[in-house]
Design a protein around this motif. Structure first.
Motif, PDB file in Angstrom:
ATOM      1  N   GLY A  79      19.143  33.388  29.070  1.00  0.00           N
ATOM      2  CA  GLY A  79      19.843  32.368  29.854  1.00  0.00           C
ATOM      3  C   GLY A  79      21.347  32.468  29.775  1.00  0.00           C
ATOM      4  N   SER A  80      21.864  32.804  28.607  1.00  0.00           N
ATOM      5  CA  SER A  80      23.314  32.932  28.481  1.00  0.00           C
ATOM      6  C   SER A  80      23.819  34.147  29.260  1.00  0.00           C
ATOM      7  N   ALA A  81      23.076  35.245  29.230  1.00  0.00           N
ATOM      8  CA  ALA A  81      23.468  36.423  30.015  1.00  0.00           C
ATOM      9  C   ALA A  81      23.427  36.105  31.509  1.00  0.00           C
ATOM     10  N   LEU A  82      22.390  35.402  31.931  1.00  0.00           N
ATOM     11  CA  LEU A  82      22.266  35.023  33.341  1.00  0.00           C
ATOM     12  C   LEU A  82      23.401  34.082  33.754  1.00  0.00           C
ATOM     13  N   SER A  83      23.707  33.123  32.912  1.00  0.00           N
ATOM     14  CA  SER A  83      24.791  32.178  33.209  1.00  0.00           C
ATOM     15  C   SER A  83      26.132  32.895  33.318  1.00  0.00           C
ATOM     16  N   LEU A  84      26.417  33.773  32.369  1.00  0.00           N
ATOM     17  CA  LEU A  84      27.686  34.502  32.404  1.00  0.00           C
ATOM     18  C   LEU A  84      27.769  35.427  33.614  1.00  0.00           C
ATOM     19  N   LEU A  85      26.643  36.033  33.997  1.00  0.00           N
ATOM     20  CA  LEU A  85      26.621  36.873  35.199  1.00  0.00           C
ATOM     21  C   LEU A  85      26.996  36.049  36.425  1.00  0.00           C
ATOM     22  N   PHE A  86      26.380  34.891  36.587  1.00  0.00           N
ATOM     23  CA  PHE A  86      26.678  34.046  37.748  1.00  0.00           C
ATOM     24  C   PHE A  86      28.135  33.584  37.748  1.00  0.00           C
ATOM     25  N   VAL A  87      28.644  33.185  36.603  1.00  0.00           N
ATOM     26  CA  VAL A  87      30.043  32.749  36.516  1.00  0.00           C
ATOM     27  C   VAL A  87      30.974  33.900  36.871  1.00  0.00           C
ATOM     28  N   ASP A  88      30.728  35.075  36.295  1.00  0.00           N
ATOM     29  CA  ASP A  88      31.554  36.251  36.596  1.00  0.00           C
ATOM     30  C   ASP A  88      31.590  36.521  38.090  1.00  0.00           C
ATOM     31  N   LEU A  89      30.416  36.637  38.700  1.00  0.00           N
ATOM     32  CA  LEU A  89      30.356  36.992  40.122  1.00  0.00           C
ATOM     33  C   LEU A  89      30.947  35.900  41.012  1.00  0.00           C
ATOM     34  N   PHE A  90      30.570  34.663  40.755  1.00  0.00           N
ATOM     35  CA  PHE A  90      31.035  33.559  41.591  1.00  0.00           C
ATOM     36  C   PHE A  90      32.556  33.464  41.592  1.00  0.00           C
ATOM     37  N   TYR A  91      33.160  33.497  40.400  1.00  0.00           N
ATOM     38  CA  TYR A  91      34.601  33.289  40.325  1.00  0.00           C
ATOM     39  C   TYR A  91      35.417  34.538  40.632  1.00  0.00           C
ATOM     40  N   VAL A  92      34.849  35.722  40.473  1.00  0.00           N
ATOM     41  CA  VAL A  92      35.554  36.925  40.935  1.00  0.00           C
ATOM     42  C   VAL A  92      35.623  36.900  42.454  1.00  0.00           C
ATOM     43  N   PHE A  93      34.508  36.586  43.108  1.00  0.00           N
ATOM     44  CA  PHE A  93      34.494  36.603  44.570  1.00  0.00           C
ATOM     45  C   PHE A  93      35.238  35.422  45.185  1.00  0.00           C
ATOM     46  N   LYS A  94      35.513  34.389  44.415  1.00  0.00           N
ATOM     47  CA  LYS A  94      36.369  33.284  44.862  1.00  0.00           C
ATOM     48  C   LYS A  94      37.832  33.542  44.508  1.00  0.00           C
ATOM     49  N   ASN A  95      38.114  34.715  43.933  1.00  0.00           N
ATOM     50  CA  ASN A  95      39.461  35.107  43.513  1.00  0.00           C
ATOM     51  C   ASN A  95      40.082  34.144  42.502  1.00  0.00           C
ATOM     52  N   VAL A  96      39.262  33.611  41.615  1.00  0.00           N
ATOM     53  CA  VAL A  96      39.735  32.722  40.565  1.00  0.00           C
ATOM     54  C   VAL A  96      39.993  33.511  39.284  1.00  0.00           C
ATOM     55  N   ILE A  97      39.146  34.518  39.009  1.00  0.00           N
ATOM     56  CA  ILE A  97      39.311  35.361  37.824  1.00  0.00           C
ATOM     57  C   ILE A  97      39.455  36.812  38.261  1.00  0.00           C
ATOM     58  N   TYR A 101      36.278  41.164  35.313  1.00  0.00           N
ATOM     59  CA  TYR A 101      35.062  40.449  34.933  1.00  0.00           C
ATOM     60  C   TYR A 101      33.816  41.061  35.576  1.00  0.00           C
ATOM     61  N   LEU A 102      33.999  41.932  36.575  1.00  0.00           N
ATOM     62  CA  LEU A 102      32.841  42.636  37.143  1.00  0.00           C
ATOM     63  C   LEU A 102      32.237  43.581  36.101  1.00  0.00           C
ATOM     64  N   GLY A 103      33.071  44.097  35.205  1.00  0.00           N
ATOM     65  CA  GLY A 103      32.555  44.922  34.106  1.00  0.00           C
ATOM     66  C   GLY A 103      31.648  44.104  33.200  1.00  0.00           C
ATOM     67  N   ASP A 104      32.068  42.886  32.892  1.00  0.00           N
ATOM     68  CA  ASP A 104      31.218  42.007  32.090  1.00  0.00           C
ATOM     69  C   ASP A 104      29.957  41.655  32.868  1.00  0.00           C
ATOM     70  N   ALA A 105      30.087  41.439  34.169  1.00  0.00           N
ATOM     71  CA  ALA A 105      28.908  41.120  34.993  1.00  0.00           C
ATOM     72  C   ALA A 105      27.882  42.249  34.907  1.00  0.00           C
ATOM     73  N   LEU A 106      28.341  43.485  34.911  1.00  0.00           N
ATOM     74  CA  LEU A 106      27.430  44.623  34.795  1.00  0.00           C
ATOM     75  C   LEU A 106      26.708  44.612  33.447  1.00  0.00           C
ATOM     76  N   VAL A 107      27.443  44.346  32.387  1.00  0.00           N
ATOM     77  CA  VAL A 107      26.823  44.289  31.056  1.00  0.00           C
ATOM     78  C   VAL A 107      25.796  43.163  30.999  1.00  0.00           C
ATOM     79  N   GLU A 108      26.154  41.994  31.533  1.00  0.00           N
ATOM     80  CA  GLU A 108      25.224  40.852  31.536  1.00  0.00           C
ATOM     81  C   GLU A 108      23.971  41.189  32.348  1.00  0.00           C
ATOM     82  N   PHE A 109      24.154  41.895  33.465  1.00  0.00           N
ATOM     83  CA  PHE A 109      23.019  42.312  34.295  1.00  0.00           C
ATOM     84  C   PHE A 109      22.078  43.224  33.501  1.00  0.00           C
ATOM     85  N   LEU A 110      22.651  44.135  32.727  1.00  0.00           N
ATOM     86  CA  LEU A 110      21.838  45.033  31.909  1.00  0.00           C
ATOM     87  C   LEU A 110      21.074  44.262  30.832  1.00  0.00           C
ATOM     88  N   PHE A 111      21.710  43.238  30.246  1.00  0.00           N
ATOM     89  CA  PHE A 111      20.997  42.389  29.286  1.00  0.00           C
ATOM     90  C   PHE A 111      19.829  41.677  29.967  1.00  0.00           C
TER      91      PHE A 111
END
Length: 124
Positions: A79-97, A101-111
């Motif tokens: 659940g924490s990996a899934l949550s961090l993946l969603f936060v990474d993707l959502f806020y990168v694509f909203k240009n907030v972060i 963070y896409l690198g972290d999203a990839l790691v979370e996806f692998l988890f």
């Protein structure tokens, strides 16, 4: 220990270690963290998230050290990996972060994929 348990232990060590490093980093040196991850307005929030991620890591690493695996901890790890993946993707694509963070999203996806494989194999 069968192959699935060895894989599970390895995953606990890897995710626990990754979460520990990424959680502690903004706590011990916020400036280098911001060089890599981009500027932050709310340092208190970055540190709060760092503490939460570090707490999760300590649970994962303790489980790996004790070689005691509980389903509830596996759900927290997934659940924490899934949550961090969603936060990474959502806020990168909203240009907030930053896009780093896409690198972290990839790691979370692998988890997430790894946990799904473990859950699927344990059903057999």
């Amino acid at each position: 220990m069968d192959g699935n348990n060895k894989y599970l232990m390895l995953l606990l060590w890897i995710q626990g270690g990754y979460f520990f490093i990424t959680g502690v980093w903004p706590l011990v040196h916020i400036y280098s963290f911001m060089v890599v991850s981009g500027p932050k307005n709310d340092i208190w929030l970055v540190r709060t998230v760092g503490l939460l991620i570090t707490s999760i890591s300590l649970g994962l690493l303790t489980s790996a050290i004790m070689k005691k695996i509980e389903v509830s901890l596996m759900i927290i790890a997934f659940g924490s990996a899934l949550s961090l993946l969603f936060v990474d993707l959502f806020y990168v694509f909203k240009n907030v972060i930053a896009e780093t963070y896409l690198g972290d999203a990839l790691v979370e996806f692998l988890f997430i994929i790894s946990w799904l494989i473990i859950f699927w194999r344990s059903r057999k």
